[in-house]
Design a protein around this motif. Structure first.
Motif, mmCIF file in Angstrom:
data_model
loop_
_atom_site.group_PDB
_atom_site.id
_atom_site.type_symbol
_atom_site.label_atom_id
_atom_site.label_comp_id
_atom_site.label_asym_id
_atom_site.label_seq_id
_atom_site.Cartn_x
_atom_site.Cartn_y
_atom_site.Cartn_z
ATOM 1 N N ILE A 1 0.774 -3.406 -16.236
ATOM 2 C CA ILE A 1 1.604 -2.208 -16.403
ATOM 3 C C ILE A 1 0.925 -1.010 -15.747
ATOM 4 O O ILE A 1 1.570 -0.210 -15.053
ATOM 5 C CB ILE A 1 1.877 -1.949 -17.899
ATOM 6 N N GLN A 2 -0.382 -0.874 -15.934
ATOM 7 C CA GLN A 2 -1.127 0.219 -15.308
ATOM 8 C C GLN A 2 -0.992 0.180 -13.789
ATOM 9 O O GLN A 2 -0.755 1.205 -13.140
ATOM 10 C CB GLN A 2 -2.609 0.140 -15.696
ATOM 11 N N SER A 3 -1.151 -1.021 -13.205
ATOM 12 C CA SER A 3 -1.070 -1.164 -11.748
ATOM 13 C C SER A 3 0.295 -0.756 -11.221
ATOM 14 O O SER A 3 0.404 -0.057 -10.200
ATOM 15 C CB SER A 3 -1.374 -2.604 -11.337
ATOM 16 N N LEU A 4 1.357 -1.177 -11.921
ATOM 17 C CA LEU A 4 2.713 -0.873 -11.464
ATOM 18 C C LEU A 4 3.061 0.594 -11.672
ATOM 19 O O LEU A 4 3.762 1.201 -10.854
ATOM 20 C CB LEU A 4 3.712 -1.782 -12.180
ATOM 21 N N LYS A 5 2.574 1.172 -12.752
ATOM 22 C CA LYS A 5 2.789 2.602 -12.973
ATOM 23 C C LYS A 5 2.116 3.414 -11.880
ATOM 24 O O LYS A 5 2.689 4.369 -11.340
ATOM 25 C CB LYS A 5 2.259 2.999 -14.352
ATOM 26 N N GLU A 6 0.888 3.025 -11.534
ATOM 27 C CA GLU A 6 0.161 3.729 -10.466
ATOM 28 C C GLU A 6 0.848 3.549 -9.119
ATOM 29 O O GLU A 6 0.799 4.439 -8.255
ATOM 30 C CB GLU A 6 -1.276 3.219 -10.403
ATOM 31 N N TRP A 7 1.485 2.390 -8.918
ATOM 32 C CA TRP A 7 2.232 2.151 -7.681
ATOM 33 C C TRP A 7 3.418 3.105 -7.582
ATOM 34 O O TRP A 7 3.813 3.510 -6.489
ATOM 35 C CB TRP A 7 2.678 0.694 -7.639
ATOM 36 N N HIS B 1 4.688 2.605 1.641
ATOM 37 C CA HIS B 1 5.785 1.655 1.650
ATOM 38 C C HIS B 1 6.752 1.987 0.515
ATOM 39 O O HIS B 1 6.393 2.652 -0.455
ATOM 40 C CB HIS B 1 5.270 0.227 1.483
ATOM 41 N N ALA B 2 7.982 1.505 0.641
ATOM 42 C CA ALA B 2 8.999 1.762 -0.376
ATOM 43 C C ALA B 2 8.575 1.164 -1.716
ATOM 44 O O ALA B 2 8.138 0.017 -1.791
ATOM 45 C CB ALA B 2 10.332 1.169 0.073
ATOM 46 N N VAL B 3 8.698 1.967 -2.760
ATOM 47 C CA VAL B 3 8.329 1.538 -4.100
ATOM 48 C C VAL B 3 9.581 1.105 -4.853
ATOM 49 O O VAL B 3 10.614 1.776 -4.797
ATOM 50 C CB VAL B 3 7.628 2.686 -4.872
ATOM 51 N N ALA B 4 9.501 -0.014 -5.545
ATOM 52 C CA ALA B 4 10.634 -0.487 -6.338
ATOM 53 C C ALA B 4 10.905 0.464 -7.495
ATOM 54 O O ALA B 4 9.980 1.077 -8.039
ATOM 55 C CB ALA B 4 10.356 -1.884 -6.864
ATOM 56 N N LYS B 5 12.170 0.603 -7.872
ATOM 57 C CA LYS B 5 12.506 1.392 -9.058
ATOM 58 C C LYS B 5 12.254 0.596 -10.334
ATOM 59 O O LYS B 5 11.794 1.131 -11.337
ATOM 60 C CB LYS B 5 13.972 1.837 -8.993
ATOM 61 N N LEU B 6 12.569 -0.710 -10.273
ATOM 62 C CA LEU B 6 12.402 -1.587 -11.436
ATOM 63 C C LEU B 6 11.474 -2.733 -11.081
ATOM 64 O O LEU B 6 11.694 -3.438 -10.098
ATOM 65 C CB LEU B 6 13.762 -2.144 -11.885
ATOM 66 N N ALA B 7 10.431 -2.911 -11.868
ATOM 67 C CA ALA B 7 9.533 -4.057 -11.715
ATOM 68 C C ALA B 7 9.687 -4.956 -12.933
ATOM 69 O O ALA B 7 9.652 -4.482 -14.075
ATOM 70 C CB ALA B 7 8.088 -3.600 -11.578
ATOM 71 N N GLN C 1 0.833 -1.198 0.000
ATOM 72 C CA GLN C 1 0.000 0.000 0.000
ATOM 73 C C GLN C 1 0.867 1.246 0.000
ATOM 74 O O GLN C 1 2.082 1.198 0.242
ATOM 75 C CB GLN C 1 -0.916 -0.012 1.230
ATOM 76 N N SER C 2 0.256 2.386 -0.277
ATOM 77 C CA SER C 2 0.988 3.644 -0.301
ATOM 78 C C SER C 2 1.661 3.887 1.050
ATOM 79 O O SER C 2 1.119 3.550 2.102
ATOM 80 C CB SER C 2 0.038 4.798 -0.623
#
Length: 222
Positions: free
Chosen positions: A154-160, A131-137, A128-129
């Motif tokens: 892709i949409q989900s990860l971009k929004e993350w 938390h640390a977000v990965a640079k590369l998925a 959830q928002s």
């Protein structure tokens, strides 16, 4: 690369991968061999797709005969692996093998509704928002057919909030690969083992290799 594809799509030309893909296509290939071939193809794809990762000095170490050397490492703390359930699980171990250190694994559960072929999300364990977000998925999904499932991931990860996405797929259809590649072209690269021209009326790649999830888990005829 086929001239009609977006520039962020890479089709493997590795001869071993091409031969293994032909073996995987065969209806006579059993579940155990299917699992091995998916792993091997993913390993070859990952070695190509991750060749631009940055290696940096991380101190020194000593060899068994007493010589000091510069220890080089890749910072894997900002990399996450995202298998699309369920068939993407067959590619996870290959990427984990290529990377020098463990990375987080976040699962996305998506399926295509039978009538509309639209993606439906039933599971998402991205943090959830806050938390640390990965640079590369790194998305792993053996098949890109209509491209809508990959597009939704892709949409989900971009929004993350990730900075870059690498998609690894064993086989794709031109329309679906194009659709997925255009979803976030500046932040996404697609690395695909092979490419077929089109789809059947039910959204299967032709000639394709069938439903890879069913073949991996012996659920054909469910």
């Amino acid at each position: 690369m086929a001239p009609s594809l977006p520039p962020n799509v890479h089709i493997s030309k590795h001869p071993c991968l091409r031969a293994k893909l032909s073996q995987l296509r065969s209806k006579s290939t059993n579940a155990r061999d299917t699992k091995t071939l998916v792993h091997d193809i993913a390993l070859l794809l990952a070695s190509e797709a991750l060749s631009d990762l940055t290696v940096e000095p991380a101190g020194t170490d000593v060899t068994p005969i007493g010589f000091e050397y510069t220890f080089e490492a890749i910072d894997c703390s900002k990399i996450t692996l995202v298998p699309i359930l369920r068939s993407g699980l067959g590619m996870v171990e290959a990427v984990q093998t290529i990377l020098p250190d463990p990375v987080s694994v976040h699962h996305l559960g998506l399926f295509r509704e039978k009538m509309t072929l639209q993606p439906v999300e039933y599971y998402n364990n991205l943090p959830q928002s806050g938390h640390a977000v990965a640079k590369l998925a790194i998305i792993v999904d053996p098949i890109i057919a209509t491209g809508q499932t990959c597009q939704a991931a892709i949409q989900s990860l971009k929004e993350w909030g990730v900075e870059k996405i690498i998609v690894l797929s064993v086989l794709g259809a031109i329309p679906g690969v194009t659709r997925a590649a255009e979803e976030w072209s500046e932040g996404t690269e697609l690395w695909v083992g092979g490419l077929d021209d089109g789809l059947t009326d039910s959204g299967m790649i032709k000639p394709g290799l069938g439903d890879i999830g069913d073949r991996l888990y012996l659920t054909i005829g469910k």
